[in-house]
Design an enzyme around this catalytic site. Structure first.
Site, PDB file in Angstrom:
ATOM      1  N   SER A 197      63.128  55.871  13.879  1.00  0.00           N
ATOM      2  CA  SER A 197      63.518  54.900  14.890  1.00  0.00           C
ATOM      3  C   SER A 197      64.268  55.534  16.057  1.00  0.00           C
ATOM      4  O   SER A 197      63.688  56.293  16.824  1.00  0.00           O
ATOM      5  CB  SER A 197      64.329  53.783  14.224  1.00  0.00           C
ATOM      6  OG  SER A 197      64.435  52.673  15.078  1.00  0.00           O
ATOM      7  N   ASP A 395      55.010  47.192  12.572  1.00  0.00           N
ATOM      8  CA  ASP A 395      56.304  47.238  13.253  1.00  0.00           C
ATOM      9  C   ASP A 395      56.139  46.945  14.735  1.00  0.00           C
ATOM     10  O   ASP A 395      55.309  47.560  15.408  1.00  0.00           O
ATOM     11  CB  ASP A 395      56.932  48.619  13.076  1.00  0.00           C
ATOM     12  CG  ASP A 395      58.220  48.799  13.866  1.00  0.00           C
ATOM     13  OD1 ASP A 395      58.998  47.818  13.942  1.00  0.00           O
ATOM     14  OD2 ASP A 395      58.447  49.891  14.397  1.00  0.00           O
ATOM     15  N   HIS A 452      58.590  48.868   9.915  1.00  0.00           N
ATOM     16  CA  HIS A 452      59.383  49.836  10.667  1.00  0.00           C
ATOM     17  C   HIS A 452      59.777  51.060   9.841  1.00  0.00           C
ATOM     18  O   HIS A 452      59.803  52.173  10.361  1.00  0.00           O
ATOM     19  CB  HIS A 452      60.639  49.138  11.189  1.00  0.00           C
ATOM     20  CG  HIS A 452      61.456  49.940  12.133  1.00  0.00           C
ATOM     21  ND1 HIS A 452      60.967  50.401  13.336  1.00  0.00           N
ATOM     22  CD2 HIS A 452      62.737  50.366  12.074  1.00  0.00           C
ATOM     23  CE1 HIS A 452      61.912  51.068  13.969  1.00  0.00           C
ATOM     24  NE2 HIS A 452      62.994  51.072  13.222  1.00  0.00           N
TER      25      HIS A 452
END
Length: 478
Positions: A197, A395, A452
């Site tokens: 991320s 995601d 994610h």
């Protein structure tokens, strides 16, 4: 994890002692110190003026017989105590590579990934105690999980020194230097840095900083241990707002699972992006000031992100941008209460209560989110270091479409050939788990049916990707 909502860099040269003069000798010290009923192994690292305090084999999480673990702190600056948790490889630890893992956020503790994705243990069916994870990354590598910046997880002390990706990098390097000198058996091992991320910022900057330090060491300008970086792995990374904000609009309109915005709203958001967001992002890139970069962040949040999140709420019963499928699935938070138990903290050697996320406030105010790390990422690929960017295709937050466009825009001799390649099937034991393309040392992967945090959704294929990348032979369908 990336939150949806320039302070000058630390000069490492000021914290690293130079060559010892005839009258000065830097000496490392080792001893045992008792604090609050806990016996800490202490290592004072002379060259970085840092200090490690840790406990060995707490019995928490990794319970595989014969596998050692260490948990504790490295003091990397004045009142800056960074938490680390190290697990030996379950197989052949004497020769296995060393991998450092940093979670995203910014400000998310690495225990988030440790307990929900690829650590030695995880929580199954909402149990209150963890059990062994058969797909742990330490099945192959020696794993070093780190909580940074200060204030995340079990790290504690001065929370103001690090408010951007670039100010974080020198402290990470100091931590690795102290770790190597305390555990010299890992000094010449292959080293990988993995993240997720917001790690699309962290990963490129941290590795670029390590490479720069290696160069300074080899020239004789700096004392330290050169780090043999062989891989950078990033899961659903946030690299470049200008590329990825536009991809967010396109993904919300056209993705494999459900349409979030209609055609007319898609066109309207693209117009907002061109008219309002692009100039703000260009201004941030031109000046790199906190004021202009914060304004750029505010622009795309107001013009793009908040409207798309509002649309999600209108089209779904539950909203989790990290998995847009219905029903949505997200990693459990069972580990938080577990790590906040006093008995667990005492066993680990933790000195403060566990904080799952520091929050992104300081980074946002500094304007770190819209800053691009394409240049750093390009430098790493140009250096020949294997880079894998893999993304779960359910995601929205750092979606596969945006990360693919990032990979195609990396500046290196193979750019055009890589960008023109088509995605091919990627299989695990003959079953297709996604698609990928690779050229030389650059790899991009789209993983099906994953949100994610890919290793939570697809643990077995994630371990295969991890092993193949760390072996530096490229990813190969099986």
């Amino acid at each position: 994890m990336r939150w949806i909502l320039a302070v000058g860099a630390v000069l490492v040269a000021s914290t690293i002692a130079g060559p010892a003069s005839p009258r000065t000798v830097n000496i490392n010290k080792r001893y045992v110190e008792e604090q609050n009923g806990i016996n800490y192994n202490v290592f004072e690292h002379a060259s970085t003026s840092s200090k490690m305090s840790f406990v060995k084999n707490s019995g928490i999480c990794e319970t595989t017989s014969g596998v050692n673990q260490y948990s504790g702190y490295i003091t990397v600056g004045e009142d800056m105590n960074m938490w680390f948790w190290f697990f030996e490889a379950r197989n052949n630890p004497q020769e296995a590579p060393l991998v450092a893992y940093f979670d995203g956020g910014p400000g998310t503790a690495s225990e988030y990934a440790l307990f929900t994705q690829h650590g030695p243990c995880h929580f199954v069916n909402n149990e209150t105690t963890p059990s062994l994870n058969p797909y742990s990354f330490n099945d192959y590598a020696n794993m070093l999980y780190v909580d940074q910046p200060i204030g995340a997880g079990f790290s504690y002390g001065n929370t103001t020194a690090v408010n951007s990706t670039k100010t974080a990098a020198p402290y990470v390097w100091i931590l690795l230097q102290a770790f190597y000198d305390n555990f010299p058996e890992y000094e010449n091992r292959d080293f990988g840095l993995w993240t997720e991320s917001y790690g699309g910022h962290y990963g490129p900057e941290f590795v670029k900083y390590i490479l720069d330090q290696n160069t300074a060491i080899s020239r004789g300008d700096l004392q330290g241990q050169e780090i043999c970086v062989v891989a950078l792995g990033i899961n659903n990374g946030w690299f470049d707002a200008k590329i990825q904000e536009k991809a967010d609009i396109d993904y919300a309109y056209d993705n494999p699972y459900r349409q979030i915005i209609n055609e007319s709203f898609h066109a309207e958001l693209l117009s907002r992006y061109d008219t309002n967001c692009t100039p703000a992002l260009d201004q941030c890139a031109a000046t790199d000031t906190s004021e202009d970069c914060f304004a750029a962040w505010n622009s795309y949040m107001q013009e793009i992100e908040y409207p798309i999140l509002a649309a999600m709420k209108e089209t779904a019963t539950t909203v989790y941008p990290g998995d847009i499928r219905e029903p949505t699935t997200r990693p459990p938070s069972t580990y938080v209460a577990y790590l906040q138990r006093p008995d667990i903290q005492k066993a680990l050697g933790a000195k403060v209560n566990y904080t799952d996320s520091l929050g992104a406030g300081d980074f946002i105010r500094d304007g770190d989110d819209p800053r691009s790390f394409m240049s750093e990422l390009s430098t790493i690929v140009q250096a020949g270091i294997p880079v894998v960017s893999y993304a779960g295709d359910a995601d929205y937050v750092c979606n596969w479409l945006g990360t693919l466009r990032v990979a195609d825009e990396i500046q290196w001799p193979g750019q055009k050939r890589f960008a023109n390649q088509t995605l091919e099937p990627y299989t695990l034991d003959g079953m297709q788990k996604g698609t990928f393309k690779s050229l030389d040392n650059l790899i991009f992967m789209r993983i099906f049916e994953a949100g994610h945090n890919v290793p939570f959704y697809q643990p077995e294929v994630s371990l295969q990707i991890f092993e193949q990348t760390m072996k530096t032979g490229g990813v190969i369908p099986t």
